[in-house]
Motif scaffolding. Structure first.
Motif, PDB file in Angstrom:
ATOM      1  N   VAL A  40       0.854  -1.183   0.000  1.00 55.80           N
ATOM      2  CA  VAL A  40       0.000   0.000   0.000  1.00 55.80           C
ATOM      3  C   VAL A  40       0.890   1.232   0.000  1.00 55.80           C
ATOM      4  O   VAL A  40       2.088   1.165   0.301  1.00 55.80           O
ATOM      5  N   VAL A  41       0.288   2.367  -0.329  1.00 57.40           N
ATOM      6  CA  VAL A  41       0.957   3.651  -0.157  1.00 57.40           C
ATOM      7  C   VAL A  41       0.835   4.037   1.311  1.00 57.40           C
ATOM      8  O   VAL A  41      -0.260   3.938   1.893  1.00 57.40           O
ATOM      9  N   PRO A  42       1.934   4.446   1.976  1.00 60.52           N
ATOM     10  CA  PRO A  42       1.852   4.750   3.409  1.00 60.52           C
ATOM     11  C   PRO A  42       0.770   5.759   3.761  1.00 60.52           C
ATOM     12  O   PRO A  42       0.199   5.691   4.860  1.00 60.52           O
ATOM     13  N   THR A  43       0.456   6.674   2.863  1.00 64.33           N
ATOM     14  CA  THR A  43      -0.574   7.670   3.161  1.00 64.33           C
ATOM     15  C   THR A  43      -1.980   7.145   2.935  1.00 64.33           C
ATOM     16  O   THR A  43      -2.950   7.830   3.265  1.00 64.33           O
ATOM     17  N   ALA A  44      -2.119   5.950   2.325  1.00 66.04           N
ATOM     18  CA  ALA A  44      -3.445   5.351   2.098  1.00 66.04           C
ATOM     19  C   ALA A  44      -3.363   3.871   2.428  1.00 66.04           C
ATOM     20  O   ALA A  44      -3.425   3.008   1.538  1.00 66.04           O
ATOM     21  N   PRO A  45      -3.214   3.509   3.707  1.00 64.29           N
ATOM     22  CA  PRO A  45      -2.986   2.110   4.090  1.00 64.29           C
ATOM     23  C   PRO A  45      -4.172   1.198   3.828  1.00 64.29           C
ATOM     24  O   PRO A  45      -4.016  -0.022   3.840  1.00 64.29           O
ATOM     25  N   GLY A  46      -5.345   1.740   3.573  1.00 64.36           N
ATOM     26  CA  GLY A  46      -6.511   0.897   3.356  1.00 64.36           C
ATOM     27  C   GLY A  46      -6.742   0.523   1.912  1.00 64.36           C
ATOM     28  O   GLY A  46      -7.767  -0.099   1.597  1.00 64.36           O
ATOM     29  N   ARG A  47      -5.843   0.874   1.000  1.00 62.29           N
ATOM     30  CA  ARG A  47      -6.034   0.603  -0.427  1.00 62.29           C
ATOM     31  C   ARG A  47      -4.898  -0.283  -0.954  1.00 62.29           C
ATOM     32  O   ARG A  47      -3.854   0.222  -1.372  1.00 62.29           O
ATOM     33  N   PRO A  48      -5.058  -1.588  -0.936  1.00 62.73           N
ATOM     34  CA  PRO A  48      -4.027  -2.476  -1.497  1.00 62.73           C
ATOM     35  C   PRO A  48      -3.851  -2.210  -2.989  1.00 62.73           C
ATOM     36  O   PRO A  48      -4.805  -1.882  -3.705  1.00 62.73           O
ATOM     37  N   LEU A  49      -2.628  -2.367  -3.448  1.00 60.78           N
ATOM     38  CA  LEU A  49      -2.275  -2.027  -4.827  1.00 60.78           C
ATOM     39  C   LEU A  49      -2.050  -3.282  -5.656  1.00 60.78           C
ATOM     40  O   LEU A  49      -1.422  -4.241  -5.199  1.00 60.78           O
ATOM     41  N   ASP A  50      -2.566  -3.250  -6.891  1.00 51.82           N
ATOM     42  CA  ASP A  50      -2.186  -4.261  -7.867  1.00 51.82           C
ATOM     43  C   ASP A  50      -1.228  -3.622  -8.871  1.00 51.82           C
ATOM     44  O   ASP A  50      -0.841  -2.456  -8.739  1.00 51.82           O
ATOM     45  N   ALA A  51      -0.839  -4.379  -9.913  1.00 56.28           N
ATOM     46  CA  ALA A  51       0.166  -3.886 -10.858  1.00 56.28           C
ATOM     47  C   ALA A  51      -0.315  -2.634 -11.586  1.00 56.28           C
ATOM     48  O   ALA A  51       0.450  -1.679 -11.771  1.00 56.28           O
ATOM     49  N   ARG A  52      -1.572  -2.619 -12.007  1.00 54.85           N
ATOM     50  CA  ARG A  52      -2.077  -1.456 -12.733  1.00 54.85           C
ATOM     51  C   ARG A  52      -2.136  -0.221 -11.839  1.00 54.85           C
ATOM     52  O   ARG A  52      -1.865   0.893 -12.284  1.00 54.85           O
ATOM     53  N   ALA A  53      -2.471  -0.419 -10.572  1.00 54.03           N
ATOM     54  CA  ALA A  53      -2.513   0.719  -9.657  1.00 54.03           C
ATOM     55  C   ALA A  53      -1.110   1.281  -9.423  1.00 54.03           C
ATOM     56  O   ALA A  53      -0.921   2.504  -9.371  1.00 54.03           O
TER      57      ALA A  53
END
Length: 696
Positions: A40-53
């Motif tokens: 995740v981005v440290p400033t948005a810990p609730g949004r897991p990232l995939d490759a496209r993100a």
């Protein structure tokens, strides 16, 4: 993982974005583990990232040409994710190894041995082994469809990422691939797929604006000429070799013409035979053969084109096949010296038949028969006429003469750098010289040239296809073999040194050289007679001013010999700018002339040609025709070439008034071009000194 970038137990601290050292051309993305181990981005810990993100985050924050470094612990645990990101972005992605923590450490090579303190500068991000606390190297993930074993844009060593320096070059099996930041990844992928070749050096380069596009690791790029490219390729063994250019020609006709000139310059400077696709075409990689094939502008397979240096030693070792490949030469060619009555037989309707051995020959059904596989296999021309006959000779050079060493008291040679006591031919022999321009004029007026010698060679196959040649007969003492030349040779023609079949015909010995005849090489193993020149002397005439300074040779007397001296230039008062090519200068102040400016300048050592001294030096060379006589009769003291304009400093300026020179006040000393532009565009200034007809 040895290295010297960091101490083996480096001083570290927790990663701090405020102290992080940025690297030009590398985009850093700080990620952290989130729920379920996903990043995740440290400033948005609730949004897991995939490759496209992740790719979207990079595109929003980075330039299109930048590589990406992921600042996250255990980056290799997400190898599939970041490999997909590399494919989406089309650039390399750097990640930390599994079992590592990202820490900040000081680079001792940059800041000495002092431990970092709270007040020190930016710190380097380094992966440290979680157990041993030793630095670990970053992993470079290439786009999966373009992945190779070749290195990336940045150097990775001992935990540090460092920008590379110099020209962007990737190794080829037998050569070099030149790239820019924009095409680095694709160039690296195609370079990796090229297989090793026999007998040819390959250089991949982009053609741009009539030259060769060369990039640097600082991200800049520039268009280089043939001479500049030759300098960049100095580490490759090019002299006497075959050099294949892997490029795509521009579609613009003017750019094609300029590129042809640069390719010729590349061949002349390196001494290599340069092979290119046809003008307007391209070279493409054949994956199943791991080789290059040439195509013409229409996309059809075409033969490679050879650009040979004027004084190449012997024929090329390669043949260009109709299949668009370069292969090693297997069969020795034969040269056919045809009499004037021998021509190719044409159709009965009077229209000319095929002019080349590889032209398709019409057949009754309207199709074209394929050309022969090799020019050497083509049928010889059919003789016509009652006495039609073809005199053949083996494709071997003319015989080499025996040599003898002259005494140091022997007659002079002409070029001032060529000292006496050289080895010369001991017996009469024959050779060929290359003709630029009209061969008939070369017989009557001389060969155009900027040197005080004429190169001659024994093998006519050394000349490019379509060249005009003169065959000459050289009496004893008239030729010096380049292979044993005893002199400090100017750099402009060092590429012909060491050639066993090239000879130097010095200007002072041209009275020992006589013309035998003129021929034209048709590129298919034949020399066709062009002009009758039996018994005429060989002369040198002034080259066009586009190739010389005021029609003078390269070897002249320079002024001043040392230091800086004063001189004067006469310029039109109403004209803008300096003349193209060259400008006459005077050592004494000339007589005032209406409508003229007089500029007093300071000339550094060797920047002008001393016309009087050069006239004296060339006076004994009766078979050399230059423009020095005309300049000397016109009263020109010095000749300043346009390349030296910006090295000349204006001190004072004068206007013609009242029969004398009147000084112009408030002239700021500076380079000649800028100072003259201001003087010629300005309104006549106030008088600083009283009028005078003499020196002041």
């Amino acid at each position: 993982m040895g290295g010297s970038g960091l101490d083996r137990v480096p001083a570290t601290r927790r990663f701090d974005p405020r102290r992080h050292r940025r690297i030009a051309g590398l985009y850093d993305l700080w990620l952290a583990p989130g729920p379920g181990g996903r990043l995740v981005v440290p400033t948005a810990p609730g949004r897991p990232l995939d490759a496209r993100a992740v790719a979207t985050l990079v595109r929003h924050g980075a330039d299109a040409a930048q590589d990406v470094r992921i600042l996250a612990d255990d980056g290799a645990r997400h190898l599939d994710l970041f490999t997909e990101v590399a494919g989406l972005l089309g650039h390399d992605v750097l990640v930390s190894p599994d079992g590592s923590d990202i820490r900040h450490a000081i680079d001792r090579s940059a800041t000495g041995s002092t431990r970092p303190t709270t007040d020190s500068g930016p710190l380097d991000a380094v992966p440290l082994d979680r157990v041993t606390r030793q630095p670990m190297d970053w992993l470079v993930l290439q786009p999966p469809d373009l992945a190779t074993s070749l290195p990336g844009w940045f150097a990775v060593d001992d935990g540090l990422v460092r920008p590379r320096t110099g020209v962007v070059g990737l190794p080829l099996p037998d050569g070099l691939a030149l790239a820019t930041r924009a095409d680095f990844v694709t160039r690296r992928a195609t370079a990796h797929r090229l297989g090793a070749s026999t007998g040819v050096v390959t250089v991949a380069v982009t053609a741009r604006s009539g030259g060769f596009l060369v990039g640097t690791y600082s991200g800049t790029q520039d268009v280089h000429g043939g001479g500049q490219l030759a300098a960049l390729l100095g580490d490759l063994p090019l002299y006497g070799a075959d050099l294949r250019l892997w490029l795509t020609w521009p579609s613009d006709a003017d750019e094609q013409a300029r590129l042809v000139a640069e390719v010729v310059e590349l061949a002349e400077t390196t001494g290599a035979t340069v092979w290119t696709p046809p003008a307007g075409g391209r070279a493409e990689l054949i994956d199943d053969r791991r080789d290059l094939r040439a195509f013409d502008p229409t996309g059809a397979v075409a033969a490679w084109r050879a650009h040979r240096p004027r004084y190449a030693d012997g024929p090329s070792t390669l043949d260009a096949t109709p299949e668009g490949l370069l292969v090693s030469r297997r069969d020795r060619e034969r040269i056919v010296v045809a009499s004037a009555a021998v021509v190719d037989a044409g159709p009965a309707d009077g229209h000319p038949g095929p002019a080349r051995a590889d032209d398709p020959t019409p057949v009754p059904d309207g199709t074209a028969a394929p050309p022969p596989a090799d020019p050497a296999d083509a049928a010889p021309p059919t003789p016509v006429g009652d006495d039609a006959g073809v005199a053949e000779q083996p494709a071997v050079p003319l015989p080499r003469p025996a040599l003898v060493t002259e005494s140091r008291r022997a007659a002079d040679y002409g070029p001032p750098w060529l000292r006496r006591g050289q080895q010369v031919n001991a017996a009469t022999f024959e050779a060929y010289v290359l003709v630029e321009g009209d061969p008939a004029r070369a017989v009557g007026d001389g060969l155009p040239g900027v040197e005080l010698f004429v190169p001659a060679f024994l093998d006519p196959r050394s000349a490019p296809a379509g060249s005009d040649l003169l065959r000459v007969r050289i009496s004893p003492g008239g030729a010096i073999p380049m292979a044993v030349l005893r002199a400090h040779v100017p750099a402009r023609f060092k590429y012909v040194l060491g050639s066993p079949d090239t000879y130097l015909l010095p200007a002072a010995r041209l009275d020992r050289v006589r013309l035998v005849g003129g021929f034209r090489s048709d590129g298919f193993s034949r020399l066709l007679p062009t002009v009758d020149a039996d018994g005429e002397p060989l002369r040198i005439r002034a080259a066009p001013t586009s190739r010389s300074v005021a029609g003078l040779p390269n070897d002249v007397r320079r002024w001043p010999g040392f230091g800086t001296r004063q001189a004067y230039a006469l310029l039109p008062a109403r004209s803008r700018g300096l003349p193209r090519g060259w400008l006459p200068l005077y050592q004494q102040r000339p007589v005032a002339r209406p409508g003229r400016l007089l500029v007093e300048v300071r000339v550094p050592a060797g920047r002008t040609v001393d016309v009087g001294a050069t006239h004296t030096m060339l006076a004994g060379l009766t078979l050399v025709r230059t423009r020095v006589d005309r300049l000397h009769r016109a009263g020109v003291d010095l000749v300043l070439g346009s390349r030296s304009y910006d090295r000349i400093v204006v001190q004072r300026a004068f206007r013609a008034q009242g029969g004398g020179w009147q000084r112009i006040g408030e002239v700021t000393p500076g380079p000649l071009p800028s100072a003259v532009a201001g003087l010629q565009s300005a309104v006549p200034a106030r008088v600083a000194d009283p009028p005078s007809t003499g020196d002041t």
